[in-house]
Design a protein around this motif. Structure first.
Motif, short mmCIF file in Angstrom:
data_model
loop_
_atom_site.label_atom_id
_atom_site.label_comp_id
_atom_site.label_asym_id
_atom_site.label_seq_id
_atom_site.Cartn_x
_atom_site.Cartn_y
_atom_site.Cartn_z
N ASP A 21 -52.25 20.49 -82.92
CA ASP A 21 -52.32 19.98 -81.50
C ASP A 21 -51.54 18.97 -80.86
OD1 ASP A 21 -54.76 21.84 -81.26
OD2 ASP A 21 -55.89 20.14 -81.73
N ARG A 22 -50.43 18.75 -81.73
CA ARG A 22 -49.16 17.88 -81.31
C ARG A 22 -48.05 18.74 -81.16
NH1 ARG A 22 -49.56 12.16 -83.98
NH2 ARG A 22 -48.82 11.36 -82.12
N VAL A 23 -46.99 18.21 -80.23
CA VAL A 23 -45.86 19.04 -80.24
C VAL A 23 -44.84 17.70 -80.71
CG1 VAL A 23 -43.83 19.93 -78.92
CG2 VAL A 23 -46.39 20.36 -78.37
N TYR A 24 -43.79 18.12 -81.83
CA TYR A 24 -43.04 17.19 -82.22
C TYR A 24 -41.32 17.55 -81.52
CZ TYR A 24 -46.86 15.82 -85.11
OH TYR A 24 -48.04 15.46 -85.71
N PHE A 25 -40.64 16.35 -81.23
CA PHE A 25 -39.36 16.71 -80.99
C PHE A 25 -38.14 16.05 -81.89
CE2 PHE A 25 -36.11 15.17 -77.80
CZ PHE A 25 -35.29 16.32 -77.84
N PHE A 26 -37.62 16.79 -82.55
CA PHE A 26 -36.79 16.25 -83.53
C PHE A 26 -35.33 16.11 -82.97
CE2 PHE A 26 -36.95 15.63 -88.39
CZ PHE A 26 -35.66 15.32 -88.63
N TYR A 27 -34.64 15.00 -83.19
CA TYR A 27 -33.48 15.01 -82.49
C TYR A 27 -32.42 13.89 -83.11
CZ TYR A 27 -35.67 10.72 -80.33
OH TYR A 27 -36.47 9.64 -80.10
N SER A 28 -31.32 13.67 -82.88
CA SER A 28 -30.49 12.72 -83.45
C SER A 28 -30.15 11.83 -82.22
CB SER A 28 -29.04 13.23 -84.04
OG SER A 28 -28.42 14.18 -83.04
N SER A 29 -30.11 10.65 -82.55
CA SER A 29 -29.81 9.49 -81.41
C SER A 29 -28.63 8.98 -81.69
CB SER A 29 -31.16 8.45 -81.47
OG SER A 29 -30.88 7.52 -80.34
N ASP A 33 -23.35 1.81 -83.28
CA ASP A 33 -23.41 1.49 -84.59
C ASP A 33 -23.61 2.75 -85.43
OD1 ASP A 33 -25.89 1.65 -83.62
OD2 ASP A 33 -26.66 0.05 -84.89
N GLY A 34 -23.65 4.12 -84.73
CA GLY A 34 -24.04 5.28 -85.53
C GLY A 34 -25.05 6.29 -85.19
N SER A 35 -25.42 6.96 -85.70
CA SER A 35 -26.30 8.11 -85.22
C SER A 35 -27.62 8.06 -86.31
CB SER A 35 -25.85 9.49 -85.26
OG SER A 35 -24.77 9.68 -84.10
N VAL A 36 -28.77 8.43 -85.66
CA VAL A 36 -30.01 8.55 -86.69
C VAL A 36 -30.94 9.64 -86.26
CG1 VAL A 36 -30.12 6.06 -87.29
CG2 VAL A 36 -31.14 6.92 -85.40
N PHE A 37 -31.56 10.19 -87.17
CA PHE A 37 -32.53 11.19 -86.86
C PHE A 37 -33.81 10.43 -86.51
CE2 PHE A 37 -30.21 13.63 -90.45
CZ PHE A 37 -29.91 14.66 -89.55
N ARG A 38 -34.62 11.02 -85.51
CA ARG A 38 -35.81 10.53 -84.83
C ARG A 38 -36.65 11.72 -84.34
NH1 ARG A 38 -33.53 5.75 -81.15
NH2 ARG A 38 -33.33 4.25 -82.84
N ILE A 39 -38.00 11.31 -84.59
CA ILE A 39 -39.08 12.20 -84.04
C ILE A 39 -39.88 11.62 -83.00
CG2 ILE A 39 -41.17 13.74 -84.71
CD1 ILE A 39 -40.13 13.81 -87.67
N ASP A 40 -40.20 12.29 -81.93
CA ASP A 40 -41.15 11.89 -80.99
C ASP A 40 -42.35 12.80 -80.99
OD1 ASP A 40 -39.32 9.85 -80.44
OD2 ASP A 40 -38.98 10.55 -78.29
N ALA A 41 -43.45 12.50 -80.44
CA ALA A 41 -44.70 13.25 -80.53
C ALA A 41 -45.23 13.55 -79.19
CB ALA A 41 -45.50 12.97 -81.41
N SER A 42 -45.98 14.59 -78.88
CA SER A 42 -46.63 14.74 -77.38
C SER A 42 -48.09 15.37 -77.75
CB SER A 42 -45.88 15.33 -76.58
OG SER A 42 -46.43 15.94 -75.42
N VAL A 43 -49.12 15.07 -77.10
CA VAL A 43 -50.26 15.87 -77.14
C VAL A 43 -50.17 17.10 -75.80
CG1 VAL A 43 -51.58 14.09 -78.21
CG2 VAL A 43 -51.46 14.18 -75.48
N ASP A 44 -49.41 16.80 -75.02
CA ASP A 44 -49.28 17.68 -73.92
C ASP A 44 -48.03 18.69 -73.84
OD1 ASP A 44 -47.61 16.14 -72.59
OD2 ASP A 44 -48.72 15.41 -70.93
N GLY A 45 -47.03 18.42 -74.65
CA GLY A 45 -45.69 18.86 -74.30
C GLY A 45 -44.82 18.63 -73.24
N LYS A 46 -45.10 17.52 -72.66
CA LYS A 46 -44.45 17.06 -71.59
C LYS A 46 -43.91 15.71 -71.82
CE LYS A 46 -46.67 20.30 -68.32
NZ LYS A 46 -47.53 20.29 -67.07
N LYS A 47 -44.80 14.88 -72.01
CA LYS A 47 -44.73 13.37 -72.21
C LYS A 47 -44.52 13.06 -73.72
CE LYS A 47 -45.78 8.87 -70.69
NZ LYS A 47 -46.59 7.79 -70.09
N PHE A 48 -43.55 12.56 -74.04
CA PHE A 48 -43.23 12.31 -75.49
C PHE A 48 -43.02 10.74 -75.89
CE2 PHE A 48 -42.07 16.60 -75.15
CZ PHE A 48 -42.37 17.16 -76.47
#
Length: 127
Positions: A21-29, A33-48
């Motif tokens: 019941d969660r949507v995860y967004f995987f991205y590079s930021s 000083d460089g790039s990193v992998f990150r994950i955000d999560a949402s319960v409605d798929g709109k606000k992370f």
């Protein structure tokens, strides 16, 4: 409309996936000083919101650089998460498989030898 807590141009989307019941967004930021992998999560798929500020993908104990990866596909089986992705090696993108217990720390377990083309993981598949 999808609401993300970032300015345009700061991130590179790598993949969305849904579990429990969660949507995860995987991205590079990307930062000065460089790039990193990150994950955000949402319960409605709109606000992370931030799930993890730093996500690590390691291959033989070496961190993989986010700018060298694309085509993320995810699945879960029992208590493991699986990631298929392509990593740039020289001038080619090579498909790899990584595994995680927490979505934050990933370890490459090998190359995807099933297909030289795109492939798909089907989460929750049963025989």
């Amino acid at each position: 409309m999808l609401k993300l807590p970032y300015k345009d141009g700061e991130i590179t989307p790598l993949g969305f996936f849904a579990f429990d019941d969660r949507v995860y967004f995987f991205y590079s930021s990307h930062h000065a000083d460089g790039s990193v992998f990150r994950i955000d999560a949402s319960v409605d798929g709109k606000k992370f919101t931030r799930f993890s500020s730093v996500v690590e993908i390691k291959h033989n104990s070496e961190l993989i650089h986010p700018d060298m990866c694309k085509g993320f596909k995810f699945a879960r089986y029992n208590d493991h998460y699986y990631l298929l992705f392509s990593r740039k090696v020289g001038r080619k993108y090579i498909p790899y498989i990584a595994v995680s217990h927490d979505l934050i720390t990933w370890e490459v377990v090998g190359k995807n030898m099933v297909s030289k083309n795109n492939c798909l993981l089907v989460s929750g598949f049963t025989f």
